[in-house]
Design a protein around this motif. Structure first.
Motif, PDB file in Angstrom:
ATOM      1  N   ALA A  68      18.977 -12.281  -7.781  1.00 56.84           N
ATOM      2  CA  ALA A  68      19.771 -13.305  -6.642  1.00 56.84           C
ATOM      3  C   ALA A  68      18.869 -13.390  -5.645  1.00 56.84           C
ATOM      4  O   ALA A  68      18.849 -14.867  -5.111  1.00 56.84           O
ATOM      5  N   GLU A  69      17.958 -12.683  -5.108  1.00 55.55           N
ATOM      6  CA  GLU A  69      17.069 -12.851  -3.926  1.00 55.55           C
ATOM      7  C   GLU A  69      15.390 -12.840  -4.453  1.00 55.55           C
ATOM      8  O   GLU A  69      14.834 -12.846  -3.598  1.00 55.55           O
ATOM      9  N   HIS A  70      15.170 -13.342  -5.675  1.00 56.28           N
ATOM     10  CA  HIS A  70      13.868 -13.240  -5.995  1.00 56.28           C
ATOM     11  C   HIS A  70      13.052 -14.312  -5.466  1.00 56.28           C
ATOM     12  O   HIS A  70      11.992 -14.288  -5.232  1.00 56.28           O
ATOM     13  N   GLN A  71      13.647 -15.479  -5.120  1.00 56.52           N
ATOM     14  CA  GLN A  71      12.876 -16.579  -4.268  1.00 56.52           C
ATOM     15  C   GLN A  71      12.750 -15.985  -3.034  1.00 56.52           C
ATOM     16  O   GLN A  71      11.416 -16.381  -2.463  1.00 56.52           O
ATOM     17  N   LEU A  72      13.374 -15.277  -2.156  1.00 53.80           N
ATOM     18  CA  LEU A  72      13.140 -14.715  -0.873  1.00 53.80           C
ATOM     19  C   LEU A  72      12.135 -13.638  -1.072  1.00 53.80           C
ATOM     20  O   LEU A  72      11.061 -13.706  -0.284  1.00 53.80           O
ATOM     21  N   ILE A  73      12.176 -12.897  -2.354  1.00 57.72           N
ATOM     22  CA  ILE A  73      10.992 -11.955  -2.302  1.00 57.72           C
ATOM     23  C   ILE A  73       9.663 -12.627  -2.605  1.00 57.72           C
ATOM     24  O   ILE A  73       8.771 -12.040  -2.161  1.00 57.72           O
ATOM     25  N   ARG A  98       8.578 -15.317  -2.055  1.00 55.97           N
ATOM     26  CA  ARG A  98       8.236 -16.068  -0.941  1.00 55.97           C
ATOM     27  C   ARG A  98       7.383 -15.273   0.190  1.00 55.97           C
ATOM     28  O   ARG A  98       6.450 -15.527   0.669  1.00 55.97           O
ATOM     29  N   ASN A  99       7.821 -14.099   0.373  1.00 56.65           N
ATOM     30  CA  ASN A  99       7.552 -13.098   1.552  1.00 56.65           C
ATOM     31  C   ASN A  99       6.336 -12.287   0.878  1.00 56.65           C
ATOM     32  O   ASN A  99       5.307 -11.853   1.850  1.00 56.65           O
ATOM     33  N   PHE A 100       6.390 -11.912  -0.323  1.00 55.11           N
ATOM     34  CA  PHE A 100       5.333 -11.088  -0.803  1.00 55.11           C
ATOM     35  C   PHE A 100       4.294 -11.734  -2.179  1.00 55.11           C
ATOM     36  O   PHE A 100       3.194 -10.988  -2.123  1.00 55.11           O
ATOM     37  N   PHE A 101       4.603 -12.826  -2.669  1.00 53.55           N
ATOM     38  CA  PHE A 101       3.766 -13.202  -3.683  1.00 53.55           C
ATOM     39  C   PHE A 101       3.677 -14.809  -3.771  1.00 53.55           C
ATOM     40  O   PHE A 101       4.228 -15.259  -4.524  1.00 53.55           O
ATOM     41  N   GLY A 102       2.815 -15.041  -2.926  1.00 54.49           N
ATOM     42  CA  GLY A 102       2.587 -16.575  -2.994  1.00 54.49           C
ATOM     43  C   GLY A 102       3.536 -17.275  -1.994  1.00 54.49           C
ATOM     44  O   GLY A 102       3.579 -16.906  -0.695  1.00 54.49           O
ATOM     45  N   SER A 103       4.197 -18.171  -2.398  1.00 54.80           N
ATOM     46  CA  SER A 103       5.192 -19.010  -1.514  1.00 54.80           C
ATOM     47  C   SER A 103       6.288 -19.197  -2.364  1.00 54.80           C
ATOM     48  O   SER A 103       6.446 -19.205  -3.816  1.00 54.80           O
ATOM     49  N   SER A 160       5.243 -22.082  -4.809  1.00 51.80           N
ATOM     50  CA  SER A 160       4.264 -21.383  -5.726  1.00 51.80           C
ATOM     51  C   SER A 160       4.511 -20.050  -5.863  1.00 51.80           C
ATOM     52  O   SER A 160       3.439 -19.192  -5.219  1.00 51.80           O
ATOM     53  N   PRO A 161       5.351 -19.509  -6.591  1.00 51.11           N
ATOM     54  CA  PRO A 161       5.488 -18.137  -6.707  1.00 51.11           C
ATOM     55  C   PRO A 161       4.348 -17.586  -7.665  1.00 51.11           C
ATOM     56  O   PRO A 161       4.235 -17.885  -8.751  1.00 51.11           O
ATOM     57  N   GLU A 162       3.434 -16.637  -7.221  1.00 51.05           N
ATOM     58  CA  GLU A 162       2.189 -16.249  -8.026  1.00 51.05           C
ATOM     59  C   GLU A 162       2.699 -14.920  -8.784  1.00 51.05           C
ATOM     60  O   GLU A 162       1.913 -13.827  -8.165  1.00 51.05           O
ATOM     61  N   ILE A 163       3.506 -14.933  -9.698  1.00 48.62           N
ATOM     62  CA  ILE A 163       3.851 -13.647 -10.361  1.00 48.62           C
ATOM     63  C   ILE A 163       3.713 -14.058 -11.871  1.00 48.62           C
ATOM     64  O   ILE A 163       3.745 -15.363 -12.312  1.00 48.62           O
ATOM     65  N   PRO A 164       3.603 -13.115 -12.833  1.00 44.74           N
ATOM     66  CA  PRO A 164       3.288 -13.626 -14.059  1.00 44.74           C
ATOM     67  C   PRO A 164       4.546 -14.388 -14.806  1.00 44.74           C
ATOM     68  O   PRO A 164       5.466 -14.357 -14.466  1.00 44.74           O
ATOM     69  N   SER A 167      12.650 -40.810 -13.665  1.00 45.93           N
ATOM     70  CA  SER A 167      12.560 -40.074 -14.610  1.00 45.93           C
ATOM     71  C   SER A 167      12.817 -38.592 -14.474  1.00 45.93           C
ATOM     72  O   SER A 167      13.141 -38.186 -13.408  1.00 45.93           O
ATOM     73  N   ASN A 168      13.515 -37.757 -15.480  1.00 45.85           N
ATOM     74  CA  ASN A 168      13.826 -36.792 -15.251  1.00 45.85           C
ATOM     75  C   ASN A 168      12.826 -35.741 -14.969  1.00 45.85           C
ATOM     76  O   ASN A 168      13.089 -34.362 -14.658  1.00 45.85           O
ATOM     77  N   GLY A 169      11.662 -36.092 -15.124  1.00 41.43           N
ATOM     78  CA  GLY A 169      10.444 -35.093 -14.877  1.00 41.43           C
ATOM     79  C   GLY A 169      10.103 -34.632 -16.230  1.00 41.43           C
ATOM     80  O   GLY A 169      10.737 -34.305 -17.139  1.00 41.43           O
ATOM     81  N   THR A 170       8.584 -34.353 -16.132  1.00 39.04           N
ATOM     82  CA  THR A 170       7.965 -33.921 -17.307  1.00 39.04           C
ATOM     83  C   THR A 170       8.041 -32.116 -17.076  1.00 39.04           C
ATOM     84  O   THR A 170       8.037 -31.484 -18.239  1.00 39.04           O
ATOM     85  N   GLY A 171       7.950 -31.792 -15.855  1.00 39.73           N
ATOM     86  CA  GLY A 171       8.000 -30.269 -15.618  1.00 39.73           C
ATOM     87  C   GLY A 171       9.037 -29.936 -14.672  1.00 39.73           C
ATOM     88  O   GLY A 171      10.012 -30.869 -14.336  1.00 39.73           O
ATOM     89  N   LEU A 172       8.974 -28.836 -14.141  1.00 40.16           N
ATOM     90  CA  LEU A 172       9.928 -28.732 -12.941  1.00 40.16           C
ATOM     91  C   LEU A 172       9.437 -27.539 -12.197  1.00 40.16           C
ATOM     92  O   LEU A 172       8.434 -26.693 -12.543  1.00 40.16           O
ATOM     93  N   TRP A 173       9.941 -27.237 -10.992  1.00 42.82           N
ATOM     94  CA  TRP A 173       9.496 -26.028 -10.028  1.00 42.82           C
ATOM     95  C   TRP A 173       9.874 -24.680 -10.567  1.00 42.82           C
ATOM     96  O   TRP A 173      10.935 -24.444 -11.061  1.00 42.82           O
ATOM     97  N   ALA A 174       8.784 -23.928 -10.453  1.00 38.16           N
ATOM     98  CA  ALA A 174       8.983 -22.528 -10.880  1.00 38.16           C
ATOM     99  C   ALA A 174      10.159 -21.705 -10.284  1.00 38.16           C
ATOM    100  O   ALA A 174      10.587 -20.641 -11.109  1.00 38.16           O
ATOM    101  N   GLY A 175      10.793 -22.006  -9.221  1.00 38.90           N
ATOM    102  CA  GLY A 175      11.716 -21.315  -8.489  1.00 38.90           C
ATOM    103  C   GLY A 175      12.967 -21.502  -9.350  1.00 38.90           C
ATOM    104  O   GLY A 175      13.830 -20.381  -9.031  1.00 38.90           O
TER     105      GLY A 175
END
Length: 349
Positions: free
Chosen positions: A14-19, A21-26, A29-33, A322-330
């Motif tokens: 539930a809180e992965h976006q907050l986590i 944002r504060n510890f792994f990129g933004s 752009s969440p910089e996790i595997p 367009s519906n978009g070719t990709g989407l945001w990782a969050g």
């Protein structure tokens, strides 16, 4: 112990976006595997779908309480029903994540432009948008999109913003496939809001190094078969927040040839009504991702002046969102709003 572990897992989902944002990129752009991104996306989707389905169950039970009291009570107090709902939600979320990360299909449509010269009837352009290169949609995915796009052998390729998430250093490898895009009349792009989130000026240099021309409140003239149209592009409305140049259609069309159809690249569809009064024949936009989830797209539509997906008639102008070719990782979930590589065939009156 099992309940405690389950509670921790649900909390992390539930809180992965907050986590991140504060510890792994933004948040952008969440910089996790990749595996963690899709796992968190699946878990977050399962939580949301479970909540919505449970709420729907309670509404149905309350409406049925007077005419079908026994049925309603069993629905309200059953232990089995929430478990079934949780299982359905988990499956829906899994399908949604798969739909989000797959290489999109080609969507083909024809758009009639009354001002289009007869010599350009049948001109084909491909629109890519919201590629969102990231740890979710990496170089291999981008390469597959480029290969599928080039196979169409279009006359022109345009990219209507949100190409990347993260810094140029973080995405250097992931954006290299864009260098291979090929079309008879070239490839042109504009920025979306996400380009501004991480060093906009450096991204412009990175795109230039890729050989990708950016139309920043500018235009070019596309000529084929002794006939022409104007291709214009504007910056994104978020630009002033980062002390960058806001979108300016008048500047984009300054000194443009008169009596030629104008195709405008604008990341967001929200200025369509104003652009329609400026002589634009066709506006190509993205940004909305088509709402990503059927039903939720109504909220996205409301937030974008009624434009969310597909072809619209705006006064004398055509607008394609367009519906978009990709989407945001969050939020890597699509249900009923598929991604697309859009092939548009222009037709004269």
């Amino acid at each position: 112990m099992i309940r405690l572990v389950l509670a921790v897992v649900i909390l992390l989902g539930a809180e992965h976006q907050l986590i991140t944002r504060n510890f792994f990129g933004s948040m952008a752009s969440p910089e996790i595997p990749f595996v963690l991104l899709v796992s968190f996306g699946w878990l977050y989707g399962a939580i949301c779908f479970t909540g919505l389905l449970l709420m729907l169950k309670d509404i149905v039970a309350l409406l049925a309480y007077l005419p079908f009291k026994r049925y309603a009570r069993s629905l309200l107090y059953s232990v089995r029903v929430p478990r079934v709902i949780a299982a359905i939600a988990a499956i829906l979320s899994l399908i949604g994540v798969w739909q989000a990360v797959r290489v999109p299909d080609v969507k083909k449509l024809e758009v009639v432009l009354p001002a289009l010269p007869a010599q350009l009837d049948g001109f084909r352009l491909v629109q890519l948008t919201d590629l969102h290169a990231s740890r979710l949609l990496q170089a291999a995915w981008m390469d597959a999109v480029v290969e599928k796009t080039n196979a169409l052998q279009a006359d022109l390729i345009v990219i209507t913003g949100d190409l990347v998430d993260g810094t140029p250093e973080a995405r250097h490898h992931d954006i290299q496939p864009l260098r291979k895009l090929q079309a008879k009349q070239g490839v042109y792009a504009i920025p979306g809001n996400h380009e501004y989130y991480a060093d906009y000026a450096s991204w412009l240099r990175a795109f230039r190094d890729l050989g990708l021309p950016m139309l920043l409140n500018q235009h070019v003239t596309i000529t084929q078969n002794d006939a022409s149209f104007v291709l214009a592009g504007v910056t994104d409305t978020i630009a002033p927040n980062f002390r960058e140049t806001p979108p300016d259609l008048a500047a984009a069309l300054k000194d443009a040839p008169s009596r030629q159809p104008i195709i405008l690249l604008a990341h967001r569809p929200i200025d369509a009504l104003a652009n329609a009064t400026s002589g634009v024949s066709l506006q190509l936009s993205g940004h909305t991702h088509g709402g990503q989830i059927l039903g939720f797209h109504k909220v996205v539509q409301w937030a974008n002046q009624g434009f969310v997906s597909g072809l619209y008639k705006v006064n004398d102008m055509q607008l394609y969102v367009s519906n978009g070719t990709g989407l945001w990782a969050g939020l890597p979930i699509r249900l009923g709003r598929p991604s697309e590589i859009t092939e548009i065939t222009l037709r004269a009156r």
